[in-house]
Design a protein around this motif. Structure first.
Motif, PDB file in Angstrom:
ATOM      1  N   THR A  57       1.021  -0.982   0.021  1.00 45.90           N
ATOM      2  CA  THR A  57      -0.089   0.216   0.092  1.00 45.90           C
ATOM      3  C   THR A  57       1.018   1.163  -0.059  1.00 45.90           C
ATOM      4  OG1 THR A  57      -1.756  -1.300   1.170  1.00 45.90           O
ATOM      5  CG2 THR A  57      -1.813   1.451   1.277  1.00 45.90           C
ATOM      6  N   VAL A  58       0.848   1.998  -1.189  1.00 46.27           N
ATOM      7  CA  VAL A  58       1.879   3.030  -1.279  1.00 46.27           C
ATOM      8  C   VAL A  58       0.699   4.381  -1.457  1.00 46.27           C
ATOM      9  CG1 VAL A  58       3.523   4.116  -2.380  1.00 46.27           C
ATOM     10  CG2 VAL A  58       3.604   1.768  -2.222  1.00 46.27           C
ATOM     11  N   ASP A  59       0.515   5.114  -0.525  1.00 46.54           N
ATOM     12  CA  ASP A  59      -0.327   6.176  -0.458  1.00 46.54           C
ATOM     13  C   ASP A  59       0.710   7.416  -0.733  1.00 46.54           C
ATOM     14  OD1 ASP A  59      -2.686   4.728  -0.107  1.00 46.54           O
ATOM     15  OD2 ASP A  59      -2.412   4.963   2.167  1.00 46.54           O
ATOM     16  N   GLY A  60       0.492   8.006  -1.807  1.00 46.98           N
ATOM     17  CA  GLY A  60       1.363   9.177  -2.020  1.00 46.98           C
ATOM     18  C   GLY A  60       2.712   9.050  -2.839  1.00 46.98           C
ATOM     19  N   THR A  91       4.536  -0.263  -6.605  1.00 40.64           N
ATOM     20  CA  THR A  91       4.007  -0.784  -5.235  1.00 40.64           C
ATOM     21  C   THR A  91       4.931  -1.930  -4.919  1.00 40.64           C
ATOM     22  OG1 THR A  91       2.397  -2.436  -6.574  1.00 40.64           O
ATOM     23  CG2 THR A  91       1.588  -0.272  -5.587  1.00 40.64           C
ATOM     24  N   HIS A 110      10.077  -0.083   2.239  1.00 40.69           N
ATOM     25  CA  HIS A 110       8.859   0.391   1.864  1.00 40.69           C
ATOM     26  C   HIS A 110       9.435   1.781   1.110  1.00 40.69           C
ATOM     27  CE1 HIS A 110       5.022   2.236   1.421  1.00 40.69           C
ATOM     28  NE2 HIS A 110       4.444   1.179   1.825  1.00 40.69           N
ATOM     29  N   ARG A 112       7.756   4.375   0.297  1.00 41.90           N
ATOM     30  CA  ARG A 112       7.267   5.755   0.886  1.00 41.90           C
ATOM     31  C   ARG A 112       7.629   5.991   2.223  1.00 41.90           C
ATOM     32  NH1 ARG A 112       4.412   9.915   0.495  1.00 41.90           N
ATOM     33  NH2 ARG A 112       2.839  10.765   1.882  1.00 41.90           N
ATOM     34  N   THR A 113       7.314   4.998   3.011  1.00 40.64           N
ATOM     35  CA  THR A 113       7.502   4.835   4.500  1.00 40.64           C
ATOM     36  C   THR A 113       8.929   4.925   4.817  1.00 40.64           C
ATOM     37  OG1 THR A 113       7.074   3.020   4.964  1.00 40.64           O
ATOM     38  CG2 THR A 113       5.105   4.546   5.215  1.00 40.64           C
TER      39      THR A 113
END
Length: 456
Positions: A57-60, A91, A110, A112-113
């Motif tokens: 899950t990659v938001d942004g 993703t 990850h 993004r995070t």
């Protein structure tokens, strides 16, 4: 048959060589067939193992490549960047290979995070273990020599088997198809001979295409190329694990030296300053749009004045491309596609791609799997044949004729193979010396082995 009739080459003499080669080779043939069959499906197996990190899950927007690398380096204290693998989808977890000396760790980050999702010792990845089991028996250089020796004698076994199979009158039964209803010894003999006929060409190709990886023959090839080209040769494959570890350690030392130089200019004593991976963002922006065959690996400089590098490490080797890049501007300094490599490198590259089942997709995998299964059947049927005809008190070698017909052609072939395969040539000499210096004084051992017993 009248023993005084000269046959060229001698059937019985070839049969004996075939028998002795088989006794040594069969355990290795079974081992290589099983481990090679598993390794054929490396892309599918590795995709299955990496499935938990394939759809995150990659938001942004993702973090920068430099930040991703920094997270991976922090996760393995004392490490530096060895290679950054471009993610194939937005993703997918970013895979960063970091290392300290000859040790390497694959870190899943990850995008993004920057959370570290997993850390895996590069040498303990399942398919790396299978690769070393297949090529070195997990025994390093001695294992590589042993596997190469077995492969060399398997070539002798296959060529002598083809001579024994060669039709000498009669129909096609037992020649191109087995007479399954014949039963008993004929059934197993047909199964053995016919299977050997159908898999021999593929098996010989597999054996020959695997030689460049071997410690002895691969070094032999490198030496010849170095002499012929007048300079050190850089090859796209390693000849044994020791060479791979040496290359890793050298690259690691070079990278650390470069980073130490930058740190001194910055007036800091850090092992790896935060800005040292900043060029990676520019390089990713340059390399990603090129659409190189995955996986694509970007590596830092390993010496003063050396550029960054990027390469396609595709299992289908003819798709591979090598780039050198300027870290300051991100521009491509040079590009070398597979078609631009030397002929030897291209021939070996195609051979390795076929050997690993990657040149033409699943059909290549199935063809290699069928060859491996055929070699297993060949080995099992030969053991059954030997066990059924073997007397209880001796090894069961084919009898030596009192007047042995000449096997000039076969022995000329052995000499040629001994020159082409030096490890085979050395063992041929060792076998002959052992028989002449040792076994000639041990009549009981000669009798058990099926060697002619010399009169006192």
């Amino acid at each position: 048959m009248n023993d005084s009739v000269r046959r060229w080459p001698g059937y019985n003499a070839v049969w004996r060589w075939h028998f002795y080669a088989g006794l040594f080779c069969i355990p290795f043939v079974l081992w290589l067939a099983v481990t090679g069959s598993i390794y054929l499906f490396r892309p599918q197996i590795e995709a299955l193992l990496d499935r938990p990190y394939a759809r995150l899950t990659v938001d942004g927007p993702p973090a920068t490549a430099a930040a991703q690398v920094a997270a991976a380096v922090r996760a393995v204290p004392g490490s530096v960047l060895h290679r950054y693998q471009l993610p194939e989808t937005p993703t997918q977890a970013v895979q960063v290979i970091v290392g300290a000396g000859k040790e390497e760790t694959r870190v899943y980050v990850h995008p993004r995070t920057l959370a570290v999702l997993a850390k895996v010792d590069e040498d303990q990845r399942p398919m790396r273990i299978v690769f070393r089991l297949h090529g070195e028996l997990l025994a390093g250089t001695p294992g590589s020599y042993l596997v190469e020796l077995a492969a060399s004698w398997t070539i002798v076994m296959i060529l002598s088997g083809l001579f024994l199979w060669w039709p000498r009158g009669g129909g096609l039964g037992g020649v191109v198809y087995p007479r399954l209803r014949s039963g008993g010894r004929r059934f197993w003999r047909d199964l053995h001979g016919v299977t050997g006929f159908w898999v021999s060409a593929f098996a010989l190709f597999m054996l020959l295409s695997g030689l460049p990886w071997a410690k002895s023959w691969g070094g032999y090839l490198r030496t010849i190329r170095t002499v012929a080209e007048g300079q050190a040769v850089r090859q796209d494959w390693t000849t044994g694990r020791s060479e791979e570890l040496k290359a890793r350690a050298a690259a690691d030392a070079g990278t650390r030296a470069m980073m130490g130089e930058h740190a001194e200019h910055g007036g800091m004593a850090m092992a790896h300053p935060a800005g040292s991976y900043a060029p990676l963002d520019r390089l990713v922006a340059t390399v990603a749009p090129l659409g190189l065959a995955a996986p694509v690996l970007i590596a830092p400089p390993t010496g003063m004045g050396a550029p960054w590098t990027a390469k396609s490490d595709a299992a289908n080797r003819p798709l591979r491309t090598d780039l050198t890049l300027d870290g300051a501007s991100g521009r491509i300094l040079s590009r070398r596609d597979f078609a631009e490599r030397r002929l030897v490198d291209r021939v070996v590259g195609y051979g390795v791609a076929v050997h690993e089942g990657q040149l033409f997709g699943w059909l290549n995998q199935l063809m290699n799997l069928a060859t491996a299964l055929g070699l297993i059947l060949l080995s099992v049927s030969s053991v059954v044949l030997w066990w059924r005809r073997r007397p209880g008190d001796v090894l069961g070698a084919p009898p030596a004729l009192t007047r042995r017909p000449a096997a000039i052609g076969f022995f000329a072939l052995l000499i040629a193979l001994g020159l082409f395969l030096p490890l085979l040539g050395a063992t041929l000499v060792a076998v002959l010396l052992t028989e002449w210096l040792v076994l000639r004084r041990l009549p009981r051992a000669r009798l058990w082995l099926g060697l002619p017993v010399r009169p006192a």
